[in-house]
Design a protein around this motif. Structure first.
Motif: not given
Length: 170
Positions: A58-60, A99-103, A109-112
């Protein structure tokens, strides 16, 4: 091309749509909207962290799913992001990651889907989503999310040497 074909197509009486519009004195006005933005714009996010899970990561990043308005519609239309970083080369094994967001939201998730990155992303790398101007045009023009509006690079004309000129549009 498509509009030309539609306007030239005959109706039940044999008259084309263009002919019918002329007969009725109707002026057809079209706004191409997002079509003008095809292959335009990129959304760039700095990697803030990477969490390894069994079989994927998981990339944040320093953005949220609100940064890509198409995600509101629960869909995955974005192309895979490009990984740009200080390290080069291929580890031999792709690194699948979403790709996960900063919240702090699980749904941010930006990309699930799992993107096969050529190597494991690192903090400070950039993820570049190409062709996102159409997705950005709605959400980033409005301060509804109470975040500062991102700067935009505008290429507005050629200089005397024939090179594009750019400026930041705030």
């Amino acid at each position: 091309m498509a509009l030309r074909a539609i306007l030239a197509s005959p109706g039940g009486d044999g008259a084309s749509l263009a002919e019918r519009l002329r007969q009725a004195a109707v002026t057809l006005l079209l706004e191409p909207g997002r079509a003008l933005l095809d292959r335009a714009g990129s959304s760039v996010f700095r990697v803030q962290g990477v969490k390894d899970r069994t079989g994927y990561g998981i990339v944040t990043v320093n953005g949220t799913s609100l940064s890509l308005s198409e995600q509101w519609f629960n869909s995955e239309h974005l192309p895979d992001p490009l990984l740009l970083g200080g390290h080069t080369g291929h580890s031999g094994q792709p690194y699948p990651a979403c790709v996960g967001g900063a919240s702090c939201l699980d749904s941010d998730l930006l990309t699930w889907r799992k993107v096969a990155f050529p190597t494991r992303p690192r903090v400070g790398d950039l993820l570049v989503y190409p062709n996102t101007a159409g997705y950005q045009m709605d959400s980033n023009e409005s301060p509804f999310h109470e975040l500062p509006l991102p700067p935009k690079v505008v290429i507005d004309r050629l200089d005397d040497a024939g090179r594009p000129r750019w400026r930041l549009d705030r």
